[in-house]
Structure formats: C-alpha cells, structure tokens
Design a protein around this motif. Structure first.
Motif, PDB file in Angstrom:
ATOM      1  N   GLY A  65       0.778  -1.237   0.000  1.00 43.97           N
ATOM      2  CA  GLY A  65       0.000   0.000   0.000  1.00 43.97           C
ATOM      3  C   GLY A  65       0.801   1.275   0.000  1.00 43.97           C
ATOM      4  O   GLY A  65       0.478   2.226  -0.696  1.00 43.97           O
ATOM      5  N   LEU A  66       1.844   1.300   0.798  1.00 47.40           N
ATOM      6  CA  LEU A  66       2.554   2.565   0.924  1.00 47.40           C
ATOM      7  C   LEU A  66       3.709   2.689  -0.049  1.00 47.40           C
ATOM      8  O   LEU A  66       4.224   3.762  -0.282  1.00 47.40           O
ATOM      9  N   GLN A  67       4.109   1.576  -0.628  1.00 45.66           N
ATOM     10  CA  GLN A  67       5.246   1.635  -1.543  1.00 45.66           C
ATOM     11  C   GLN A  67       4.824   2.021  -2.947  1.00 45.66           C
ATOM     12  O   GLN A  67       5.496   2.774  -3.634  1.00 45.66           O
TER      13      GLN A  67
ATOM     14  N   LYS B 226      -7.463   6.717  14.122  1.00 46.14           N
ATOM     15  CA  LYS B 226      -7.678   5.386  14.633  1.00 46.14           C
ATOM     16  C   LYS B 226      -7.178   4.388  13.609  1.00 46.14           C
ATOM     17  O   LYS B 226      -7.540   4.445  12.442  1.00 46.14           O
ATOM     18  N   ILE B 227      -6.318   3.500  14.039  1.00 46.16           N
ATOM     19  CA  ILE B 227      -5.759   2.513  13.129  1.00 46.16           C
ATOM     20  C   ILE B 227      -6.122   1.131  13.634  1.00 46.16           C
ATOM     21  O   ILE B 227      -5.936   0.834  14.820  1.00 46.16           O
ATOM     22  N   ILE B 228      -6.665   0.301  12.766  1.00 50.86           N
ATOM     23  CA  ILE B 228      -6.824  -1.097  13.147  1.00 50.86           C
ATOM     24  C   ILE B 228      -6.177  -1.995  12.104  1.00 50.86           C
ATOM     25  O   ILE B 228      -6.043  -1.624  10.947  1.00 50.86           O
ATOM     26  N   GLU B 229      -5.764  -3.145  12.550  1.00 50.07           N
ATOM     27  CA  GLU B 229      -5.079  -4.084  11.659  1.00 50.07           C
ATOM     28  C   GLU B 229      -6.023  -5.245  11.378  1.00 50.07           C
ATOM     29  O   GLU B 229      -6.699  -5.715  12.289  1.00 50.07           O
ATOM     30  N   THR B 230      -6.051  -5.682  10.119  1.00 44.20           N
ATOM     31  CA  THR B 230      -6.965  -6.774   9.778  1.00 44.20           C
ATOM     32  C   THR B 230      -6.335  -7.769   8.817  1.00 44.20           C
ATOM     33  O   THR B 230      -5.370  -7.469   8.126  1.00 44.20           O
ATOM     34  N   GLN B 231      -6.961  -8.911   8.788  1.00 40.74           N
ATOM     35  CA  GLN B 231      -6.761  -9.868   7.702  1.00 40.74           C
ATOM     36  C   GLN B 231      -8.110 -10.050   7.032  1.00 40.74           C
ATOM     37  O   GLN B 231      -9.127 -10.162   7.709  1.00 40.74           O
ATOM     38  N   ARG B 232      -8.075 -10.054   5.714  1.00 39.75           N
ATOM     39  CA  ARG B 232      -9.324 -10.162   4.935  1.00 39.75           C
ATOM     40  C   ARG B 232     -10.337  -9.101   5.364  1.00 39.75           C
ATOM     41  O   ARG B 232     -11.539  -9.359   5.402  1.00 39.75           O
TER      42      ARG B 232
ATOM     43  N   VAL C 274      -7.737  12.014   5.074  1.00 44.47           N
ATOM     44  CA  VAL C 274      -9.146  12.307   5.321  1.00 44.47           C
ATOM     45  C   VAL C 274      -9.828  11.201   6.120  1.00 44.47           C
ATOM     46  O   VAL C 274     -11.003  11.301   6.441  1.00 44.47           O
ATOM     47  N   ALA C 275      -9.098  10.155   6.435  1.00 44.50           N
ATOM     48  CA  ALA C 275      -9.734   9.000   7.061  1.00 44.50           C
ATOM     49  C   ALA C 275     -10.132   9.271   8.509  1.00 44.50           C
ATOM     50  O   ALA C 275      -9.408   9.913   9.253  1.00 44.50           O
ATOM     51  N   ASP C 276     -11.284   8.768   8.859  1.00 48.63           N
ATOM     52  CA  ASP C 276     -11.672   8.758  10.262  1.00 48.63           C
ATOM     53  C   ASP C 276     -11.197   7.465  10.904  1.00 48.63           C
ATOM     54  O   ASP C 276     -11.036   7.376  12.104  1.00 48.63           O
ATOM     55  N   LEU C 277     -11.025   6.482  10.047  1.00 49.92           N
ATOM     56  CA  LEU C 277     -10.531   5.185  10.502  1.00 49.92           C
ATOM     57  C   LEU C 277      -9.618   4.634   9.410  1.00 49.92           C
ATOM     58  O   LEU C 277      -9.966   4.649   8.240  1.00 49.92           O
ATOM     59  N   THR C 278      -8.437   4.183   9.792  1.00 51.73           N
ATOM     60  CA  THR C 278      -7.526   3.572   8.838  1.00 51.73           C
ATOM     61  C   THR C 278      -7.410   2.087   9.156  1.00 51.73           C
ATOM     62  O   THR C 278      -7.125   1.718  10.297  1.00 51.73           O
ATOM     63  N   ILE C 279      -7.673   1.268   8.150  1.00 49.73           N
ATOM     64  CA  ILE C 279      -7.547  -0.172   8.330  1.00 49.73           C
ATOM     65  C   ILE C 279      -6.296  -0.635   7.596  1.00 49.73           C
ATOM     66  O   ILE C 279      -6.180  -0.447   6.385  1.00 49.73           O
ATOM     67  N   ILE C 280      -5.370  -1.199   8.308  1.00 49.21           N
ATOM     68  CA  ILE C 280      -4.195  -1.787   7.664  1.00 49.21           C
ATOM     69  C   ILE C 280      -4.504  -3.265   7.458  1.00 49.21           C
ATOM     70  O   ILE C 280      -4.593  -4.042   8.416  1.00 49.21           O
ATOM     71  N   ASN C 281      -4.727  -3.602   6.202  1.00 46.48           N
ATOM     72  CA  ASN C 281      -5.206  -4.935   5.853  1.00 46.48           C
ATOM     73  C   ASN C 281      -4.057  -5.793   5.315  1.00 46.48           C
ATOM     74  O   ASN C 281      -2.985  -5.297   5.022  1.00 46.48           O
ATOM     75  N   LYS C 282      -4.318  -7.065   5.190  1.00 50.64           N
ATOM     76  CA  LYS C 282      -3.354  -8.050   4.688  1.00 50.64           C
ATOM     77  C   LYS C 282      -2.150  -8.173   5.622  1.00 50.64           C
ATOM     78  O   LYS C 282      -1.014  -8.283   5.165  1.00 50.64           O
ATOM     79  N   THR C 283      -2.419  -8.128   6.893  1.00 53.59           N
ATOM     80  CA  THR C 283      -1.316  -8.253   7.850  1.00 53.59           C
ATOM     81  C   THR C 283      -0.682  -9.630   7.772  1.00 53.59           C
ATOM     82  O   THR C 283       0.432  -9.825   8.244  1.00 53.59           O
ATOM     83  N   ASP C 284      -1.400 -10.578   7.155  1.00 56.07           N
ATOM     84  CA  ASP C 284      -0.825 -11.919   7.004  1.00 56.07           C
ATOM     85  C   ASP C 284       0.372 -11.928   6.059  1.00 56.07           C
ATOM     86  O   ASP C 284       1.170 -12.853   6.064  1.00 56.07           O
ATOM     87  N   LEU C 285       0.492 -10.891   5.245  1.00 53.73           N
ATOM     88  CA  LEU C 285       1.546 -10.894   4.228  1.00 53.73           C
ATOM     89  C   LEU C 285       2.825 -10.191   4.670  1.00 53.73           C
ATOM     90  O   LEU C 285       3.785 -10.110   3.906  1.00 53.73           O
ATOM     91  N   VAL C 286       2.821  -9.656   5.865  1.00 54.19           N
ATOM     92  CA  VAL C 286       4.007  -8.915   6.290  1.00 54.19           C
ATOM     93  C   VAL C 286       4.539  -9.406   7.634  1.00 54.19           C
ATOM     94  O   VAL C 286       3.823 -10.034   8.415  1.00 54.19           O
ATOM     95  N   THR C 287       5.777  -9.076   7.893  1.00 49.19           N
ATOM     96  CA  THR C 287       6.374  -9.403   9.185  1.00 49.19           C
ATOM     97  C   THR C 287       5.982  -8.324  10.197  1.00 49.19           C
ATOM     98  O   THR C 287       5.476  -7.265   9.829  1.00 49.19           O
ATOM     99  N   GLU C 288       6.236  -8.618  11.447  1.00 53.18           N
ATOM    100  CA  GLU C 288       5.980  -7.644  12.517  1.00 53.18           C
ATOM    101  C   GLU C 288       6.641  -6.296  12.211  1.00 53.18           C
ATOM    102  O   GLU C 288       6.038  -5.241  12.391  1.00 53.18           O
ATOM    103  N   GLU C 289       7.897  -6.395  11.751  1.00 51.69           N
ATOM    104  CA  GLU C 289       8.641  -5.151  11.506  1.00 51.69           C
ATOM    105  C   GLU C 289       8.040  -4.346  10.359  1.00 51.69           C
ATOM    106  O   GLU C 289       7.919  -3.132  10.440  1.00 51.69           O
ATOM    107  N   GLU C 290       7.672  -5.061   9.302  1.00 50.40           N
ATOM    108  CA  GLU C 290       7.068  -4.357   8.166  1.00 50.40           C
ATOM    109  C   GLU C 290       5.753  -3.697   8.583  1.00 50.40           C
ATOM    110  O   GLU C 290       5.442  -2.584   8.181  1.00 50.40           O
ATOM    111  N   LEU C 291       5.008  -4.399   9.407  1.00 58.75           N
ATOM    112  CA  LEU C 291       3.736  -3.862   9.870  1.00 58.75           C
ATOM    113  C   LEU C 291       3.957  -2.584  10.685  1.00 58.75           C
ATOM    114  O   LEU C 291       3.250  -1.592  10.531  1.00 58.75           O
ATOM    115  N   LYS C 292       4.963  -2.638  11.511  1.00 57.89           N
ATOM    116  CA  LYS C 292       5.272  -1.470  12.330  1.00 57.89           C
ATOM    117  C   LYS C 292       5.654  -0.289  11.445  1.00 57.89           C
ATOM    118  O   LYS C 292       5.245   0.856  11.695  1.00 57.89           O
ATOM    119  N   GLU C 293       6.375  -0.578  10.394  1.00 54.58           N
ATOM    120  CA  GLU C 293       6.790   0.479   9.472  1.00 54.58           C
ATOM    121  C   GLU C 293       5.574   1.140   8.815  1.00 54.58           C
ATOM    122  O   GLU C 293       5.501   2.356   8.696  1.00 54.58           O
TER     123      GLU C 293
END
Ligand SMILES: Nc1nc2c(ncn2[C@@H]2O[C@H](COP(=O)(O)OP(=O)(O)OP(=O)(O)O)[C@@H](O)[C@H]2O)c(=O)[nH]1
Ligand SMILES: [Zn+2]
Length: 345
Positions: free
Chosen positions: A158-160, A210-216, A172-191
C-alpha cells in the motif's frame, strides 16, 4: 472496484423486513483505499456479518478525463440497478443540492429506504472530492449524511506503490484499516503503522487517528459503522456561511485557510480555538474568469478552477462546518485580510 467481476459485486441485503419507524437520516460510510487494498473484501464482510441493517452499496467510479462521470450501481437480489451520475466537480459546491445526493435520494424513492449506505470509491479516487458529495448542510434537508471515511491500506504494498493518493486517503480518514497483515512481518507492519501516523503528523492532524489491523478486512462492525464522525447533531458542531462580493487575493486566501485549518489561530468570543472539519466555497480571483472552487476535509484543502465562468457581480460563497465557529469573527477576518479593495464590500 472492478465492475466486470460480477461475483465480486456486493449485494443489497435485506436483513429484516419488518418496516422500521421512519427514522431520520441515513448514514453513508465512504470506503476508500488504493487499488486492491481490500475495500470490496471489507464491503462483503460487512454485508455478510450479523447486523440489523438494510444496506445499500454504491460503487463509485471515476471516469478518466474531464467529464467526471460516476456510476452508481446497487444490486438487489441479483438485479443490477445502475444510474449514471453526472457530477461535474465545479458544480457540486454552488448548487444547493448536488447531483450525487439527488441520485441516491431518487434511488431510495424507487427502492425504498435503506438503513445504511456503503460507498466504495475506486482506488484512484480522491476521497476528499467524494466526501464533498455527501457534505450536507443540515439546512439542505437531505436524507443522507456522511458518517465516516474509512481508508483501507494494503500492509504489503500500500505505501510503496503509490504516494500521493494514499496520503490523501489517509489524511481524510476517520478510521484507517491496515489490511493483509498476514503478508508482512511484525517489523514491516510497524513500518506501515509509523508511516500512517507520520502522514497525520505532517498534516498536523491531531492524534485522533484510529488505526486497526486486519486480515481479509475482518473488523468489528462497531468500529466501522455509525462512527458519527461529522455529526452535526452533536450540538457543538456549527455551520457558518457567508457571501461576499468582490475579488480575493489568492495568497491571502491561502494564508487565511492555513491559519484556520492548520495553525488554528482563530478563536471564538469565549477564546476557544475554531476547528473546521469541512470547508467549501466558490471564490473569485481577479485574474481568473472562471469560478474557483474551494474544498476542504479536515486539514486538507484545495483550490481548483472550475469550468464555470463568472457573471457579475462576483459573489464569493463560503461554508464552514466545525466547532467553536463564530460567524462575525470569521467574516470580519476574511473581509479585512482576503478581500481586495474593501470598498467592494
Ligand atoms: N493475503 C491477503 N489477501 C487479501 C486480504 N484482503 C483481501 N485480499 C485479497 O486482495 C485482493 C484485492 O481485494 P479487494 O477487496 O478486491 O480489493 P479492493 O480494494 O476492493 O480492490 P479494487 O476495487 O480493485 O481497488 C483480493 O484478491 C482479495 O482476496 C488479506 O487480508 N490478505
Ligand atoms: Zn473493490
């Protein structure tokens, strides 16, 4: 959203057929995010989760080129309803009720009321522009209000892949969902999380993101729906409008807006800082024959020349929605610093 992917297309789900009381306005949640981030997955998830709402899904497509046409497609029991909206950007602002809202209202007249509207923008859409479509002043008496903007980010790519749009989408987001956490390592997620946070910081948006992390895109529905992010029933949110004839200084207008949105240096009579969550206007610059549209969502704003030529007299129209707003103070500041040749007023 790929409209050709039929199986991908969420359906209108009548959950409970007992007619509810004619409740007030219908909330709209805008779901934005870059191509393939997981917006449709989120829509489908919401539609299949347990809820007591009759949800309409709108797929908002932006055509390439200048004739910004968007399709409004809602499928109900397999039958695809489609209506083309003409949403020329330049006209959204000055018209009392814009075409986008009207089309949805027409749709509701034909199809019956919905309890909730989910709108998926294409991955390339500018969410600020989409949001402004639902930017409804209480006086306009619309059936629809903007409940919140949800941005889905692909944790892996997403960010690259892209810089500009995701940045705006995050902003503009009121809520940001970081999705596909299954595809990244802990460190990448933190980044990714750090990048999202810093996007807010750069824009000096307060730490309310507000940030939440999800899969699917699996989220707790209460975190996505009925956010009331822009709730004007909240008594503390006010709308201020004014009209002023004449030409403006572009530099001074930018300075005024930045003082208002970013620096927050304007205070009301009780000394509380004004905080604007929506800003919109049609303004006149002396060297431009066309009307210029001002649009702001939270701390982001932009000025765009429209196709619309001015007729005399040129009347600047501005609308502010936010907290602690004071019309007299705003208008006086505007006239004294932004308006060229104060004899015009
Ligand atoms: N591995 C993985 N794949 C996912 C996840 N969420 C969604 N996907 C897949 O990512 C792809 C894109 O998902 P969509 O929901 O269609 O994304 P979108 O944002 O609606 O895409 P566009 O409408 O084309 O912009 C699909 O193949 C999904 O199955 C996830 O959490 N992990
Ligand atoms: Zn999609």
């Amino acid at each position: 959203m790929m409209l050709d992917e039929d199986d991908d297309c969420p359906e209108l789900v009548p959950i409970d057929t007992q007619p509810g009381p004619p409740v007030g306005q219908i909330p709209v949640t805008i779901i934005t995010g870059y191509l393939g981030a997981g917006k449709t997955t989120l829509l489908n998830y919401i539609l299949t989760e347990q809820h007591n709402k009759r949800i309409a899904v709108i797929l908002n497509e932006f055509g390439e080129g200048s004739a910004l046409e968007k399709s409004l497609a809602v499928s109900q029991a397999g039958e695809l309803y489609e209506e083309w909206l003409e949403l020329r950007n330049g006209c959204l602002c000055c018209s009392v009720k814009d075409n986008g809202l009207k089309a949805i209202e027409n749709l509701m007249e034909k199809k019956g009321k919905f309890d909730y509207i989910l709108l998926e923008t294409t991955g390339l859409a500018d969410p600020g522009a989409v949001a402004s479509m639902f930017w409804v002043d209480a006086e306009l008496g619309s059936d629809i209000y903007l409940d919140g903007i949800v941005t889905v980010i692909d944790a892996k790519y997403g960010l690259q892949r892209c810089l500009y749009y995701p940045f705006r989408q995050i902003a503009v987001a009121d809520l940001t969902i970081i999705n596909k956490t299954d595809l990244v390592t802990e460190e990448e997620l933190k980044e990714v999380k750090d990048t999202v946070r810093s996007a807010f910081n750069i824009l000096s948006i307060n730490g309310l993101v507000k940030i939440i992390e999800t899969q699917r895109s699996r989220v707790d529905l209460s975190e996505v729906l009925d956010l009331h992010s822009f709730d004007s029933k909240d008594g503390s949110i006010l709308t201020v409008t004014f009209e002023i004839a004449g030409d403006l200084s572009e530099d001074a207008l930018n300075a005024f807006i930045q003082d208002l949105l970013w620096e927050k240096i304007f205070c009301n009579k009780d000394g509380q800082p004004m905080s604007v969550i929506r800003l919109k206007g049609i303004v006149s610059f002396a060297d431009k024959g066309h009307q210029v549209m001002l649009q702001g969502v939270h701390e982001l704003y932009e000025l765009n020349e429209t196709q619309q030529l001015w007729e005399n007299p040129r009347i600047n129209r501005l609308v502010f929605i936010g907290r602690n707003l004071d019309k007299d103070i705003l208008q006086e500041k505007f006239v004294s610093t932004v308006l060229l040749g104060s004899e015009k007023n």
